[in-house]
Design an enzyme around this catalytic site. Structure first.
Site, mmCIF file in Angstrom:
data_model
loop_
_atom_site.group_PDB
_atom_site.id
_atom_site.type_symbol
_atom_site.label_atom_id
_atom_site.label_comp_id
_atom_site.label_asym_id
_atom_site.label_seq_id
_atom_site.Cartn_x
_atom_site.Cartn_y
_atom_site.Cartn_z
ATOM 1 N N HIS A 122 0.874 -1.177 0.000
ATOM 2 C CA HIS A 122 0.000 0.000 0.000
ATOM 3 C C HIS A 122 0.915 1.232 0.000
ATOM 4 O O HIS A 122 2.019 1.176 0.543
ATOM 5 C CB HIS A 122 -0.841 -0.046 1.279
ATOM 6 C CG HIS A 122 -1.880 1.013 1.416
ATOM 7 N ND1 HIS A 122 -1.593 2.298 1.805
ATOM 8 C CD2 HIS A 122 -3.221 0.970 1.249
ATOM 9 C CE1 HIS A 122 -2.716 2.996 1.857
ATOM 10 N NE2 HIS A 122 -3.723 2.218 1.530
ATOM 11 N N ASP A 199 3.038 -4.434 8.212
ATOM 12 C CA ASP A 199 1.848 -3.618 8.002
ATOM 13 C C ASP A 199 0.647 -4.549 8.144
ATOM 14 O O ASP A 199 0.330 -5.315 7.235
ATOM 15 C CB ASP A 199 1.918 -2.988 6.598
ATOM 16 C CG ASP A 199 0.621 -2.283 6.224
ATOM 17 O OD1 ASP A 199 -0.348 -2.349 6.992
ATOM 18 O OD2 ASP A 199 0.580 -1.676 5.127
ATOM 19 N N GLN A 202 -4.620 -4.656 7.091
ATOM 20 C CA GLN A 202 -5.704 -5.511 6.588
ATOM 21 C C GLN A 202 -5.879 -6.778 7.407
ATOM 22 O O GLN A 202 -6.964 -7.361 7.417
ATOM 23 C CB GLN A 202 -5.453 -5.892 5.116
ATOM 24 C CG GLN A 202 -5.631 -4.769 4.138
ATOM 25 C CD GLN A 202 -7.038 -4.167 4.178
ATOM 26 O OE1 GLN A 202 -8.006 -4.820 4.551
ATOM 27 N NE2 GLN A 202 -7.144 -2.912 3.794
ATOM 28 N N LYS A 225 -10.323 -0.192 10.660
ATOM 29 C CA LYS A 225 -10.504 -1.396 9.822
ATOM 30 C C LYS A 225 -10.814 -2.603 10.712
ATOM 31 O O LYS A 225 -10.875 -3.735 10.265
ATOM 32 C CB LYS A 225 -9.240 -1.664 9.008
ATOM 33 C CG LYS A 225 -8.954 -0.560 7.979
ATOM 34 C CD LYS A 225 -7.752 -0.915 7.157
ATOM 35 C CE LYS A 225 -7.194 0.255 6.386
ATOM 36 N NZ LYS A 225 -7.972 0.645 5.212
ATOM 37 N N CYS A 363 -4.754 2.600 -3.804
ATOM 38 C CA CYS A 363 -3.532 2.998 -3.071
ATOM 39 C C CYS A 363 -2.377 2.047 -3.316
ATOM 40 O O CYS A 363 -1.580 1.769 -2.399
ATOM 41 C CB CYS A 363 -3.797 3.133 -1.578
ATOM 42 S SG CYS A 363 -4.772 4.565 -1.186
HETATM 43 C C1 LIG Z 1 -2.369 -2.680 3.597
HETATM 44 C C2 LIG Z 1 -2.648 -1.295 4.080
HETATM 45 N N1 LIG Z 1 -1.688 -0.602 4.666
HETATM 46 C C3 LIG Z 1 -1.890 0.637 5.140
HETATM 47 C C4 LIG Z 1 -3.110 1.240 4.999
HETATM 48 C C5 LIG Z 1 -3.295 2.616 5.525
HETATM 49 O O1 LIG Z 1 -4.249 2.624 6.553
HETATM 50 P P1 LIG Z 1 -4.756 3.995 7.145
HETATM 51 O O2 LIG Z 1 -5.360 4.751 6.016
HETATM 52 O O3 LIG Z 1 -5.759 3.592 8.178
HETATM 53 O O4 LIG Z 1 -3.580 4.674 7.710
HETATM 54 C C6 LIG Z 1 -4.150 0.568 4.367
HETATM 55 C C7 LIG Z 1 -5.450 1.217 4.139
HETATM 56 O O5 LIG Z 1 -6.225 0.818 3.323
HETATM 57 C C8 LIG Z 1 -3.908 -0.750 3.906
HETATM 58 O O6 LIG Z 1 -4.863 -1.443 3.300
#
Ligand SMILES: Cc1ncc(COP(=O)(O)O)c(C=O)c1O
Length: 405
Positions: A122, A199, A202, A225, A363
């Site tokens: 992401h 990370d 998800q 999430k 993203c």
């Molecule tokens: C795999 C992953 N990493 C990071 C993020 C970023 O999350 P946030 O927007 O809550 O900071 C997301 C958001 O969709 C994500 O799917």
């Protein structure tokens, strides 16, 4: 609590959004999950009964708020099997990863100059590292994805070397749904004394995370999430590493002693928690976690896998649909493109039938470029989804295909 289709219908009733948006079929859970009544009540309750700033108050109301906040920290800490000094509250995963990218060079040894990510990150686990690489003259490398949308472990083995300073990887891809073999990769990184960052944005709502068992150095996730509110996220870090990192934000709440000339910083975790925190959101996230634990993450992922298989079958039956998700070991994210139809058309036409999905680059622009597609339609499932939700999706997609052909 085992979940079947009947139970999923019952669980859906815990989420007021569905009562207030009749007929809504919400298949965008990877963007943000919906909130159960207990989470909504928790925020309202705090505002109505306990609202005060914490730490600084020497009066009953502030102590009440502080007690609730501390209890919440305990619940969130235990959820990933950490200790209380190892949990830093942030706004979200993005902020947690930025905090690291701005401070981590303090604990990277000088002879290491490579940052290893995967091709499926992401933007939040890519852009901050690009910036660190630019600031510190480091190189970015990427573990390749195979044709079946899983990570190439052989490539990981080759790319994790003595030069690797850190390996930051997504636990489950927000585009492909792939669940990565993070334990293997963490152990490969350890052999080369590279720092490991996960990370878990998800995965935290679908897979039991045990940071001790994973032995990762850092891990990040977002409350929104995980059925929680927007505005609260978590950075886990091993205590001995967090102690070595400098603070990221400076100000009130993160100090022990201040003179006009200099300051002494607070111990963990306050050292990283400057300013007034998202108190009611933190407490509500703990409520979300309690709700999830009552159902059980194993039951959640079992039902979501069943739904995923059903959705996959339905889409395959429709034909002429390109799928960009592994069929097994998937977090219940199904990315696809009906041949010849742009993702934005798919999403807006599905919306006409009250079906919410995500479409676009999700993203992950470099990943889409690698897959050679301008856009992708993504269905992401939660345990409150039902077979009927998928049937409606399939019917609507069939209509869209007819319209375009
Ligand atoms: C795999 C992953 N990493 C990071 C993020 C970023 O999350 P946030 O927007 O809550 O900071 C997301 C958001 O969709 C994500 O799917």
């Amino acid at each position: 609590m085992e979940i079947d289709n009947k139970k999923a219908h019952e669980l859906k009733k815990d989420f007021p959004i569905f009562k207030n948006n009749k007929g809504l079929i919400y298949l965008d859970n990877a963007a943000t999950s919906q909130r159960p009544q207990v989470v909504i009540d928790s925020i309202k309750d705090f505002s109505e009964k306990n609202n005060a700033n914490i730490q600084r108050g020497l009066y009953t109301l502030s102590e009440k708020a502080m007690k609730k906040y501390n209890e919440a920290r305990k619940i969130i800490t235990k959820f990933i099997n950490a200790n209380e000094k190892e949990i830093i509250f942030t706004k979200n995963t993005t902020e947690a990863l930025n905090l690291l990218s701005y401070t981590i060079s303090e604990i990277i040894s000088k002879e290491k100059d490579e940052i290893l990510l995967t091709e499926m990150e992401h933007h939040s686990n890519l852009v901050p590292w690009q910036q660190l690489a630019k600031r510190n003259n480091m190189k970015l490398k990427f573990i390749k994805i195979k044709d079946d949308f899983t990570l190439d472990l052989e490539d990981a083995k080759n790319k994790i070397t003595d030069k690797t300073a850190l390996v930051s990887i997504v636990h489950a891809s927000n585009v492909l749904g792939t669940i990565n073999p993070i334990k293997e990769i963490i152990s490969l990184a350890k052999e080369k004394k590279a720092l490991t960052i996960i990370d878990a944005a998800q995965s935290a709502s679908h897979i039991k995370i045990d940071v001790k068992d994973l032995d990762c150095d850092f891990l990040a996730f977002s409350g929104h999430k995980l059925l929680g509110p927007i505005g609260i996220g978590v950075l886990y870090g091993k205590q001995e590493l967090l102690e070595k990192l400098p603070p990221f934000l400076f100000g009130g709440g993160m100090i022990k002693k201040v003179t006009y000339e200099d300051s002494e910083f607070a111990d963990l975790p306050e050292k990283f928690e400057a300013g007034t925190q998202n108190i009611s959101e933190t407490i509500a996230l703990a409520e979300a976690i309690k709700y999830v634990q009552e159902i059980g993450l194993e039951n959640i992922s079992k039902w979501e896998s069943e739904l995923f298989e059903y959705a996959l079958k339905k889409l395959e039956e429709l034909g002429d649909i390109e799928i960009y998700s592994p069929k097994k070991n998937n977090i219940s994210i199904l990315s696809f493109n009906p041949k010849g139809i742009h993702g934005h058309d798919v999403a807006s036409l599905l919306n006409e039938d009250n079906i919410a999905i995500r479409a676009g680059h999700n993203c992950a622009m470099p990943l889409l470029e690698k897959l050679n597609i301008p856009s992708v339609s993504r269905v992401s499932l939660a345990f409150y989804n039902t077979f009927e939700d998928i049937d409606s999706l399939a019917q609507s997609l069939s209509k869209i295909k007819t319209k375009f052909n």
